[in-house]
Motif scaffolding. Sequence first.
Motif, PDB file in Angstrom:
ATOM      1  N   GLY A  14       0.783  -1.220   0.000  1.00 57.04           N
ATOM      2  CA  GLY A  14       0.000   0.000   0.000  1.00 57.04           C
ATOM      3  C   GLY A  14       0.820   1.279   0.000  1.00 57.04           C
ATOM      4  O   GLY A  14       1.881   1.388  -0.622  1.00 57.04           O
ATOM      5  N   GLY A  15       0.292   2.266   0.760  1.00 55.76           N
ATOM      6  CA  GLY A  15       0.927   3.573   0.800  1.00 55.76           C
ATOM      7  C   GLY A  15       2.321   3.534   1.389  1.00 55.76           C
ATOM      8  O   GLY A  15       3.189   4.330   1.011  1.00 55.76           O
ATOM      9  N   GLN A  16       2.557   2.622   2.332  1.00 62.69           N
ATOM     10  CA  GLN A  16       3.879   2.506   2.934  1.00 62.69           C
ATOM     11  C   GLN A  16       4.921   2.114   1.889  1.00 62.69           C
ATOM     12  O   GLN A  16       6.021   2.683   1.841  1.00 62.69           O
ATOM     13  N   ALA A  17       4.584   1.145   1.045  1.00 60.65           N
ATOM     14  CA  ALA A  17       5.503   0.707  -0.006  1.00 60.65           C
ATOM     15  C   ALA A  17       5.753   1.836  -0.999  1.00 60.65           C
ATOM     16  O   ALA A  17       6.895   2.049  -1.442  1.00 60.65           O
ATOM     17  N   ILE A  18       4.701   2.572  -1.353  1.00 60.98           N
ATOM     18  CA  ILE A  18       4.841   3.680  -2.294  1.00 60.98           C
ATOM     19  C   ILE A  18       5.755   4.762  -1.718  1.00 60.98           C
ATOM     20  O   ILE A  18       6.631   5.299  -2.400  1.00 60.98           O
ATOM     21  N   PHE A  19       5.560   5.069  -0.417  1.00 60.06           N
ATOM     22  CA  PHE A  19       6.387   6.105   0.217  1.00 60.06           C
ATOM     23  C   PHE A  19       7.854   5.690   0.250  1.00 60.06           C
ATOM     24  O   PHE A  19       8.743   6.477  -0.081  1.00 60.06           O
ATOM     25  N   VAL A  20       8.133   4.463   0.654  1.00 58.35           N
ATOM     26  CA  VAL A  20       9.526   3.993   0.745  1.00 58.35           C
ATOM     27  C   VAL A  20      10.163   3.939  -0.634  1.00 58.35           C
ATOM     28  O   VAL A  20      11.322   4.342  -0.816  1.00 58.35           O
ATOM     29  N   ALA A  21       9.422   3.447  -1.630  1.00 57.37           N
ATOM     30  CA  ALA A  21       9.962   3.386  -2.994  1.00 57.37           C
ATOM     31  C   ALA A  21      10.305   4.789  -3.498  1.00 57.37           C
ATOM     32  O   ALA A  21      11.373   5.012  -4.093  1.00 57.37           O
ATOM     33  N   SER A  22       9.406   5.738  -3.241  1.00 56.97           N
ATOM     34  CA  SER A  22       9.651   7.115  -3.686  1.00 56.97           C
ATOM     35  C   SER A  22      10.862   7.712  -2.982  1.00 56.97           C
ATOM     36  O   SER A  22      11.676   8.414  -3.600  1.00 56.97           O
TER      37      SER A  22
END
Length: 376
Positions: free
Chosen positions: A316-324
């Motif tokens: 979810g959003g956690q993965a998107i934030f870390v990837a970014s």
Amino acid sequence: MPENDLPAPDHAARRPADIRRWRRYLADERAEAATYRDLASRRSGEERAVLLALADAEKRHEQHWLDLLGDDAGRPLRGDLRTRMLGVLARRFGGVFVLALAQRAEARSTYGSEEFATATMAADEQIHEEVVRALATRGRNRMSGTFRAAVFGANDGLVSNLALVLGIGASGVSSQTVLLTGIAGLLAGALSMGAGEFVSVRSQRELLEASTPDPKSATALPHLDVDANELALVYRARGMAMDEAQGRADRVLAGLAATGTLAPEVLHDENAEAATDADDDLETHGTAWGAAISSFCFFASGALIPVLPYLLGLTGGQAIFVASALVGVSLLITGAITGLLSGTSPWSRALRQLAIGFGAAAVTYVLGLLFGTTVG
């Protein structure tokens, strides 16, 4: 003009701020001289001689501040942080990165506005920047092919796969689907980059080979009609004026008649050959397979970073934030390296790289949100 062509200020008139500033200049000059000596220890020939000459110039500047300070010189200070870091890099690595940093250090000189620095010293610093720029340019030219493949490959991987992962993730699909999409994007992009680089380098080499005179053609020269002199047509086709081409052809055939021997190189045009050799060095560095493999690896290394959070089990959003965040740091690093090597501000290049990468990813993320909303 001597370095200390300014009268020494009266001891009683010395301001504490002046003394502190002079001591800082003194420390920086000592550190810069040490840096150039460290760089020279890793060079040979003319480059070594030039770097040692730069160190000698910094030594003259050091003496100027010593003369002004007199008894106020005190214990040696350490140079500023940038100069000390430059010295550490010179001792550990050397190379074009350190020369690029030294170029920027010379460009930051404030002697032009320093009332106690001589005009000679200010002029020296300006010329030193050009000297170091020339030395750094040699290294930039030698590594241009590899550097291009590394920067473009890694950045393509970072930006394209981040955009892909964010776009798919924003559509609301499962994390497993995002992971599979990211891995597919990594492999597809890396294979495409490798294949494209292979074709590019191989095609360039084939074009150059097709433009190189056939050595066997020289065996026909002894049998040419001297009066017609077809050899002149070869030189005219290569860009020589008619009279110049005829004169060279006459000299070649006269030499053949006198000695009975002929070198195959007589069919070459020296200027065209030099330009071809330069292009070959810069544009087709290494083999086609080497270029393909390196491009594959560089792209894959960049494209792997946006996928890492999903490989580690984030969703979810956690993965998107870390990837970014990971991609943002990587873009800043590659942008800063580009800035350093090009002799410009690493910060401006880093921020430009970040803006471009996140701009592309933001577009696909918004499209993914819209697509997910429409499907829902």
